[in-house]
Design a protein around this motif. Structure first.
Motif, mmCIF file in Angstrom:
data_model
loop_
_atom_site.group_PDB
_atom_site.id
_atom_site.type_symbol
_atom_site.label_atom_id
_atom_site.label_comp_id
_atom_site.label_asym_id
_atom_site.label_seq_id
_atom_site.Cartn_x
_atom_site.Cartn_y
_atom_site.Cartn_z
ATOM 1 N N SER A 147 -45.256 31.115 -60.988
ATOM 2 C CA SER A 147 -45.760 32.486 -60.938
ATOM 3 C C SER A 147 -44.591 33.454 -60.877
ATOM 4 C CB SER A 147 -46.611 32.657 -59.682
ATOM 5 O OG SER A 147 -46.825 34.032 -59.407
ATOM 6 N N VAL A 148 -44.831 34.662 -61.322
ATOM 7 C CA VAL A 148 -43.822 35.713 -61.142
ATOM 8 C C VAL A 148 -43.418 35.817 -59.675
ATOM 9 C CG1 VAL A 148 -45.625 37.487 -60.945
ATOM 10 C CG2 VAL A 148 -43.297 38.150 -61.571
ATOM 11 N N ASP A 149 -44.337 35.532 -58.818
ATOM 12 C CA ASP A 149 -44.062 35.613 -57.385
ATOM 13 C C ASP A 149 -43.018 34.595 -56.927
ATOM 14 O OD1 ASP A 149 -45.027 36.498 -54.544
ATOM 15 O OD2 ASP A 149 -45.107 34.302 -54.529
ATOM 16 N N ALA A 150 -42.873 33.497 -57.669
ATOM 17 C CA ALA A 150 -41.904 32.467 -57.285
ATOM 18 C C ALA A 150 -40.471 32.973 -57.343
ATOM 19 C CB ALA A 150 -42.073 31.246 -58.182
ATOM 20 N N ALA A 151 -40.271 34.097 -58.042
ATOM 21 C CA ALA A 151 -38.919 34.656 -58.113
ATOM 22 C C ALA A 151 -38.359 34.929 -56.723
ATOM 23 C CB ALA A 151 -38.919 35.932 -58.947
ATOM 24 N N HIS A 152 -39.239 35.361 -55.810
ATOM 25 C CA HIS A 152 -38.757 35.587 -54.438
ATOM 26 C C HIS A 152 -38.069 34.352 -53.882
ATOM 27 C CE1 HIS A 152 -40.725 39.456 -54.026
ATOM 28 N NE2 HIS A 152 -41.886 38.937 -54.392
ATOM 29 N N PHE A 153 -38.712 33.243 -54.067
ATOM 30 C CA PHE A 153 -38.200 31.994 -53.500
ATOM 31 C C PHE A 153 -36.799 31.685 -54.020
ATOM 32 C CE2 PHE A 153 -37.711 27.376 -53.346
ATOM 33 C CZ PHE A 153 -38.126 27.074 -52.062
ATOM 34 N N PHE A 154 -36.641 31.722 -55.343
ATOM 35 C CA PHE A 154 -35.376 31.282 -55.936
ATOM 36 C C PHE A 154 -34.283 32.339 -55.838
ATOM 37 C CE2 PHE A 154 -38.674 28.827 -58.193
ATOM 38 C CZ PHE A 154 -38.285 27.565 -57.766
ATOM 39 N N CYS A 155 -34.647 33.592 -56.072
ATOM 40 C CA CYS A 155 -33.618 34.643 -56.093
ATOM 41 C C CYS A 155 -33.074 34.892 -54.692
ATOM 42 C CB CYS A 155 -34.188 35.931 -56.683
ATOM 43 S SG CYS A 155 -34.665 35.762 -58.413
ATOM 44 N N SER A 156 -33.939 34.865 -53.703
ATOM 45 C CA SER A 156 -33.462 35.143 -52.343
ATOM 46 C C SER A 156 -32.596 34.001 -51.827
ATOM 47 C CB SER A 156 -34.647 35.376 -51.404
ATOM 48 O OG SER A 156 -35.376 34.170 -51.251
ATOM 49 N N ARG A 157 -32.740 32.832 -52.410
ATOM 50 C CA ARG A 157 -31.943 31.681 -51.965
ATOM 51 C C ARG A 157 -30.683 31.471 -52.805
ATOM 52 N NH1 ARG A 157 -36.954 30.887 -50.322
ATOM 53 N NH2 ARG A 157 -37.412 29.568 -48.487
ATOM 54 N N ASP A 158 -30.503 32.274 -53.848
ATOM 55 C CA ASP A 158 -29.281 32.174 -54.671
ATOM 56 C C ASP A 158 -29.064 30.792 -55.271
ATOM 57 O OD1 ASP A 158 -28.098 34.646 -54.976
ATOM 58 O OD2 ASP A 158 -26.816 34.474 -53.205
ATOM 59 N N VAL A 159 -30.131 30.206 -55.743
ATOM 60 C CA VAL A 159 -29.949 28.888 -56.354
ATOM 61 C C VAL A 159 -29.144 29.017 -57.645
ATOM 62 C CG1 VAL A 159 -32.114 28.069 -55.365
ATOM 63 C CG2 VAL A 159 -32.089 28.982 -57.708
ATOM 64 N N ALA A 160 -28.508 27.908 -58.029
ATOM 65 C CA ALA A 160 -27.732 27.911 -59.278
ATOM 66 C C ALA A 160 -28.634 27.819 -60.488
ATOM 67 C CB ALA A 160 -26.747 26.741 -59.282
ATOM 68 N N ALA A 161 -29.688 27.033 -60.365
ATOM 69 C CA ALA A 161 -30.554 26.804 -61.525
ATOM 70 C C ALA A 161 -31.905 26.280 -61.057
ATOM 71 C CB ALA A 161 -29.920 25.792 -62.478
ATOM 72 N N VAL A 162 -32.901 26.481 -61.912
ATOM 73 C CA VAL A 162 -34.245 25.955 -61.677
ATOM 74 C C VAL A 162 -34.667 25.197 -62.927
ATOM 75 C CG1 VAL A 162 -36.641 26.498 -61.117
ATOM 76 C CG2 VAL A 162 -34.794 27.967 -60.256
ATOM 77 N N ALA A 163 -35.125 23.963 -62.751
ATOM 78 C CA ALA A 163 -35.584 23.181 -63.902
ATOM 79 C C ALA A 163 -37.023 22.749 -63.683
ATOM 80 C CB ALA A 163 -34.695 21.957 -64.100
ATOM 81 N N GLY A 164 -37.767 22.714 -64.766
ATOM 82 C CA GLY A 164 -39.159 22.294 -64.703
ATOM 83 C C GLY A 164 -39.434 21.130 -65.638
ATOM 84 N N ASP A 165 -40.634 20.629 -65.546
ATOM 85 C CA ASP A 165 -41.031 19.493 -66.390
ATOM 86 C C ASP A 165 -41.995 19.918 -67.499
ATOM 87 O OD1 ASP A 165 -43.170 20.055 -64.749
ATOM 88 O OD2 ASP A 165 -43.458 18.004 -64.039
#
Lengths: 317, 317, 317, 317
Positions: B226-244
């Protein structure tokens, strides 16, 4: 030193190091069988600094291939299926997402690469005795590069032959034999064993950069392994050997033998070969620290039936 | 849960997570800047078993692409420049070496892949505010995938959303939001932080295998972020997100937003995205052991100017 | 003779010969509109001997392209999807039918070819005033080569400039202007008019064959049309002009003008251009008989959106 | 009517129509030898109106191929190496010339096409008794399509079988035999003889257009020639036979015979085959005028070693 075997000596050597059947009649990966959880775990333990080196040459039209010569390979060709100009042309009044897209035509062995065991034939046989009919226009039914996708990692050892001999690079035609490799390993203080990934530096990429032109790097004269070097690698059961030249082997070849290192390592022993790995930066740091071992991770693309693969090998120290 | 932002909320979110200039005006790799010797060394320390998982789908004509739809991408096409039949036809009386050779036509985003930051545009801008004129038919002058060659490794964390929810897979259209991700991480007992590579499993590949056909996996309805998931990843400064899945994001999209996760993560935050990573085997073992972190090594090909790259991601536990 | 126009003269010439709107705002084929049943029937009437000449260079890897230079075009690459080796490998006990299959990667302008009107832009406009946004990564929405599929035939006239001047070939850099063309036509006893296909021979292919190497034929210095030659062709309303060099125009260019003949003929007058047409055998027979007109039939491939096409032009006398 | 030969009858037919050696042991073009100045001059004389018909289907991604099935052929893929967006991005202050450029990946038999004699094998032999080793990954050393570049023109005769039978199109599975062809020729008032190019219409393209979808046009059931039709063509020494379907022959095949028309015409008699020629408009005009003969000009591309070629066949009445 160059070695010129007669056909009987060559035949004897092939039989001596032949691993056909060693891991069963169905085996397709040769000494990569010696890569496993233990070797991986040990190799991971070599990482001290977290420093990462990409050993991949740039893949672009400025690469070494010419479209001519022995193989007719051309450099990668990269096309945009959708680029920024398309996005700008399609943009409407409202801000919106848009994405670029691209594709390549790529000879799998055009740049930094792995040879699959299905690449090398001698007397119409490849590793584990398989026939030419196993590689048709539909690809390799056996011995394809896909066998390596989760096996192309482990302990890497750099053998920096020119540095060990006090020169910037070895000259084309210079053959590296077992004595050279043993001397280099000794002086570097490393031992090499089963499941290792050995990176043999000739320095030819340094020479290319010094002259500012590929010239005949792809397929022309080159320093590289002598047929005699097979003793070194085969007796130690290494998983793979990678070089920094187009073809790993010395060119012009020794006597009448065509690609004898490919024949001994790949066809007979089932040892994978990497080519055009760029070890220049890594070699400098290894020398500075006096430490020549590291974790290497170099998974090929998972292309069904491929006889080679481009790769971005990573060395991690 | 699906979220439907209005345009003001969407704009506000983009600004909140925008990292343009954070690593300088010349930066091309976004949060991959947070990958460095320390994160790599720590990630290497996660390896206990030496067990290696390839997360790459097979690259062949049986892949998910159709040559139609949004992108028109076709599956890889693999050709032999020299095969066993040629070798047999050329064989003379004396046994000799001969070699096979092959090439591909490959859409860089046709299978298991990385999106480069040059892939995603919003309002004619890509990461770090760069214009469409930076990506021409000659490729991406900025934000190409090559920035990732020695940065695509570190601590991997699997968030197995369907398993955490007790189902085999999430159904198409199901949106994964920040609350879902936090709940999943909590129950799995993992925390996620700067420089991590987060693998979000939806199980859609399990569904594809259960039905025995890709159907509209490439571009059709899918579970995803979801667009809402951006909070999770952006606030944590992850390097990358991969999906299946084909596109990481939930499809059909939430409301009017087109690829909002691409816009927030890639265009604004500079977080790289991986797609079609096959986590099935890895997920089974993570669950069996109750351990969801590992070393991930996933270097793209070093293709100058590419806006994506095929990859064989390795997870090493 | 070389001509060096100043920018005002050049602008004036463009306006003078501009055919935008002449066949309506929707027109995409320019003077090919002058090809019709009458011109075709008349041209067919020129055939007396039934002798056929192919003007196509071989399309293979030995072609003139280098993969470098202005355009980066490479020669055609031809691959077998199924070859004789595959057939032999698949053969069973019973005799059976089997078929070979092949494919190419082909730059549409790599060999003997047509430029579509969508190939040439000046000041961001192509023929009939169309903008750059009409040619995206999806191809040419307007002025594509497909407009020519049933119009690329008619009366062919060869102007053999070197033979008329008593030399084997014109040297690179030699510019052919209107005076040269008029003199040549006069001495050959031919007149040129609306809807004609004019073949201008420079003899550079004879020079290439004499030296046995393409060298810089593709993109290097060449004899060819002067900007001044536009008077000759535009005032006569020819359908097309074809040359035997890489780019029809004299190279190096005259003064500061870049491809002024392309600009005047294609962008303004809507006259199609053919390049690398091999007129050597035809020219010999024309001279022997003192007859320089014939039927020419040269349909492009029917590739939607293409800005060029390979062609096998036939001259029939 | 469908005919089901036993193997002895089939063998006998092959021998009866075998032209191996008829034009010498080195011959590579079969009955195209019967095309010459006389047949060309006579054919040119058939042109009365100057009306030109392109028989080429559009070459684009909307074509009939699927990338799957018997041959795995995909539709043409067309890429821009330089497009309008690039030109706009590169434009400076001064107006200037700029050019677009494009390339394709093209299966040579993906659309309207010629089969070369090197396409068809029976019992490991092609026309003139040549072996499979004559067609390697390097292409066809013999019987390539290049033999046709200056021979693919002459008298065209349309046999419009469905119109002659009072139907819009023949249904898939309907076999056209010699009796059908003779009846059609008689009722149309045409005779067919040596060196002719015979176009056999089944109307399947009309059916495709009526239903608005290719469906299984490429490789599925189709009306077409019966093995028995070989009598008609071989005894008349035609130069070539072209159809409006994917494979000229009736599908599903008659009994156990695989592609018997290819075997009889191409392998034995050396008669070239054209496929997917679009005769719909031409057929309408032929019927309206009651005249079924015309000039056909259909030169293949001059691709060294090709076993097929795309073509834009022109019929000129």
């Amino acid at each position: 030193m160059r070695h010129d075997l007669n056909s009987e000596e060559y035949r004897e050597l092939q039989i001596r190091y032949r691993n056909w059947g060693r891991w069963g009649a169905e085996d397709e990966i040769g000494t990569a069988n010696l890569v496993g959880p233990e070797t991986v775990a040990r190799a991971v333990g070599l990482v001290r600094l977290g420093k990462v080196y990409s050993l991949a040459l740039p893949l672009d039209r400025n690469g070494p291939q010419t479209g001519k010569g022995l193989t007719g390979r051309s450099n990668i060709q990269h096309y945009m299926a959708r680029d920024g100009g398309d996005i700008a042309a399609a943009a409407g009044d409202e801000p919106q997402f848009d994405g670029t897209d691209d594709l390549v035509q790529l000879y799998l062995q055009a740049g930094t690469q792995w040879d699959a065991l299905a690449h090398a034939f001698y007397d119409n046989r490849m590793y584990n005795g398989r026939p030419t009919t196993d590689v048709t226009s539909a690809g390799a039914a056996r011995n394809a590069v896909t066998g390596l996708v989760d096996r192309a990692l482990g302990r890497g050892v750099l053998l920096d032959v020119p540095r060990n001999e006090g020169v910037e690079w070895l000259e084309p035609g210079r053959a590296i034999d077992t004595a050279d490799l043993e001397r280099c390993a000794d002086q570097q203080g490393v031992e090499i064993g089963p499941g290792d990934f050995v990176l043999v530096r000739t320095g030819q990429l340094a020479q290319v950069r010094a002259r500012g032109a590929w010239e005949d790097y792809a397929g022309g004269p080159a320093p590289g392994l002598s047929v005699d070097a097979a003793h070194f690698f085969c007796s130690r059961d290494v998983a793979a050997v990678a070089g920094d030249t187009w073809g790993l082997e010395v060119r012009p070849p020794e006597g009448d033998l065509v690609a004898p290192v490919h024949v001994l390592l790949m066809v007979n022993a089932g040892i994978h070969i990497g080519e055009m790995w760029d070890m220049e930066e890594l070699a400098g740091d290894c020398a500075a620290e006096g430490c020549y071992e590291f974790l290497v991770v170099a998974p090929p693309l998972n292309i069904t039936g491929a006889v080679g693969s481009p790769v971005t090998p990573l060395a991690i120290r």
